[in-house]
Design a protein around this motif. Structure first.
Motif, short mmCIF file in Angstrom:
data_model
loop_
_atom_site.label_atom_id
_atom_site.label_comp_id
_atom_site.label_asym_id
_atom_site.label_seq_id
_atom_site.Cartn_x
_atom_site.Cartn_y
_atom_site.Cartn_z
N SER A 25 -26.26 -66.44 -9.02
CA SER A 25 -25.24 -67.47 -8.81
C SER A 25 -25.23 -67.82 -7.33
CB SER A 25 -23.85 -66.95 -9.23
OG SER A 25 -23.31 -66.11 -8.23
N PRO A 26 -24.47 -68.87 -6.93
CA PRO A 26 -24.36 -69.16 -5.50
C PRO A 26 -23.76 -68.01 -4.70
CG PRO A 26 -23.64 -71.04 -6.79
CD PRO A 26 -23.82 -69.90 -7.76
N TYR A 27 -23.05 -67.10 -5.37
CA TYR A 27 -22.41 -65.99 -4.67
C TYR A 27 -23.18 -64.68 -4.76
CZ TYR A 27 -18.45 -69.16 -4.51
OH TYR A 27 -17.64 -70.24 -4.28
N THR A 28 -24.06 -64.56 -5.77
CA THR A 28 -24.80 -63.31 -5.97
C THR A 28 -26.27 -63.43 -5.65
OG1 THR A 28 -25.22 -63.81 -8.31
CG2 THR A 28 -23.20 -62.58 -7.80
N TYR A 29 -26.72 -64.62 -5.25
CA TYR A 29 -28.13 -64.88 -4.95
C TYR A 29 -28.94 -64.66 -6.23
CZ TYR A 29 -32.43 -64.88 -2.08
OH TYR A 29 -33.65 -65.15 -1.53
N ILE A 172 -18.71 -62.86 2.18
CA ILE A 172 -17.43 -63.55 2.16
C ILE A 172 -16.34 -62.56 2.57
CG2 ILE A 172 -15.71 -64.71 0.72
CD1 ILE A 172 -18.10 -65.51 -1.09
N VAL A 173 -15.44 -63.00 3.42
CA VAL A 173 -14.25 -62.22 3.78
C VAL A 173 -13.06 -63.06 3.37
CG1 VAL A 173 -12.98 -61.08 5.63
CG2 VAL A 173 -15.49 -61.15 5.70
N MET A 241 -11.53 -78.59 9.19
CA MET A 241 -12.39 -77.70 9.96
C MET A 241 -13.70 -77.42 9.22
SD MET A 241 -9.92 -74.92 11.84
CE MET A 241 -8.58 -74.75 10.68
N ILE A 242 -13.61 -77.21 7.91
CA ILE A 242 -14.80 -76.93 7.11
C ILE A 242 -15.79 -78.08 7.23
CG2 ILE A 242 -15.69 -76.60 4.76
CD1 ILE A 242 -14.27 -74.18 5.86
N GLY A 243 -15.29 -79.32 7.16
CA GLY A 243 -16.17 -80.48 7.24
C GLY A 243 -16.94 -80.56 8.53
N ARG A 244 -16.37 -80.07 9.60
CA ARG A 244 -17.03 -80.13 10.90
C ARG A 244 -17.85 -78.87 11.20
NH1 ARG A 244 -12.57 -81.99 15.23
NH2 ARG A 244 -14.43 -81.97 16.57
N MET A 245 -17.46 -77.74 10.62
CA MET A 245 -18.15 -76.49 10.91
C MET A 245 -19.36 -76.23 10.03
SD MET A 245 -14.82 -74.02 11.40
CE MET A 245 -15.78 -72.51 11.47
N TYR A 246 -19.31 -76.71 8.78
CA TYR A 246 -20.35 -76.38 7.80
C TYR A 246 -21.01 -77.67 7.31
CZ TYR A 246 -18.12 -71.74 7.52
OH TYR A 246 -17.59 -70.49 7.80
N VAL A 247 -21.68 -78.35 8.18
CA VAL A 247 -22.34 -79.61 7.84
C VAL A 247 -23.47 -79.34 6.84
CG1 VAL A 247 -23.61 -81.59 8.72
CG2 VAL A 247 -21.75 -80.59 10.07
N VAL A 254 -18.08 -74.33 -0.68
CA VAL A 254 -16.97 -74.75 0.18
C VAL A 254 -15.74 -73.84 0.03
CG1 VAL A 254 -15.28 -76.61 0.58
CG2 VAL A 254 -17.72 -77.13 0.46
N PRO A 255 -15.34 -73.47 -1.19
CA PRO A 255 -14.19 -72.56 -1.31
C PRO A 255 -14.41 -71.24 -0.59
CG PRO A 255 -14.65 -73.58 -3.42
CD PRO A 255 -15.81 -73.91 -2.53
#
Length: 285
Positions: A25-29, A172-173, A241-247, A254-255
């Motif tokens: 998955s996107p979280y478990t690779y 993820i933290v 902030m997410i939009g500018r930090m994680y282009v 995103v979550p």
């Protein structure tokens, strides 16, 4: 990952075998990696999801040998649910990370908690479980979760790093159970060790662990600096902030990015550097 297909035991070194679960998955690779330690009697680290095919694969890899312990790094649903069916088959005790108070779980963006996980023995810093020719020593590494443990194998200077240090991405933290200050302190703690290799819960074996941990510390400090620079331009909500930090970030992640930014903000708030005002954050300076 064609060279390491699911359900096939891969011997990483004489005392360590890896079996990949079929839960990418996107979280478990590529999925959760279960590690089997020992030759004559065994420990099974993070048996993974309660997937019948994966459990069958573990039983084939165990091949009739006694299981001394089923060891758990933390209580996420991709790591610990298979403890119950594996215990029912092998009779081995479940040891390692503590269970948790569901009321304190909070909103999560990554794999959810395994609410049924209850160990027979909770392990703390320096506690050990032993077998024929091997020892696993618990190393408290909170941050990704409050109860996260890594396990050192002193016989070969290997460390089973769970999700604290992964072989494909930073972890993820996610507050409230995840804590950025604790995560950073745990990384610093690993920097003081001389482990030869890390075997993570996700991703390939890490053969230059000190270099990777140093890079992870630097990455998080860069994120912290990025947040402070953004907030010096004025109060902002986390989505901005997410939009500018994680282009270019995969929308599915995103979550998770938002939870990690929140963890940074809580840490900065505890240090008196930022203030929360409704749905926005600003610097105190």
């Amino acid at each position: 990952m064609a060279e390491h297909p699911t359900g096939i035991p891969i011997q990483l070194e004489p005392l360590v075998t890896r079996v990949l679960a079929p839960n990418p998955s996107p979280y478990t690779y590529t999925g959760t990696q279960t590690h089997i330690v020992g030759m004559r009697d065994l420990a099974v680290i993070d048996p993974g999801p309660a997937d019948p095919g994966h459990i069958d694969a573990l039983i084939r890899a165990i091949d009739g040998r006694p299981v001394t312990a089923i060891v758990v790094t933390h209580h996420h649903r991709d790591h610990s649910p298979a403890t119950r069916p594996l215990q029912a088959i092998t009779g081995a005790p479940i040891v390692g990370a503590a269970s948790f108070d569901r009321a304190d779980a909070g909103t999560r963006a990554d794999a959810s908690f395994d609410v049924a996980y209850v160990p027979d023995r909770v392990m703390a810093e320096r506690d050990t479980v032993t077998g024929d020719g091997w020892t696993l020593e618990a190393i408290a590494t909170p941050g990704h979760t409050s109860n996260h443990l890594a396990f050192a194998l002193p016989q070969t200077r290997a460390l089973f790093s769970g999700d604290h240090v992964m072989g494909w991405s930073t972890t993820i933290v996610s507050p409230p159970d995840g804590d950025m200050a604790a995560y950073m302190a745990s990384l610093e703690k690993l920097m003081g060790r001389d482990d030869r290799v890390y075997y993570p819960g996700h991703g390939e074996a890490i053969e230059t662990p000190q270099r990777l941990v140093r890079g992870m510390l630097g990455h998080r400090k860069q994120r912290e600096g990025q947040i402070l620079r953004l907030l010096r331009d004025g109060a902002q909500p986390i989505p901005a902030m997410i939009g500018r930090m994680y282009v270019g970030l995969d929308a599915r992640l995103v979550p998770a990015a938002a939870r990690s930014v929140l963890a940074h903000l809580y840490d900065l708030q505890a240090r008196g550097l930022v203030i929360e005002e409704g749905e926005t954050w600003r610097t105190t300076a």
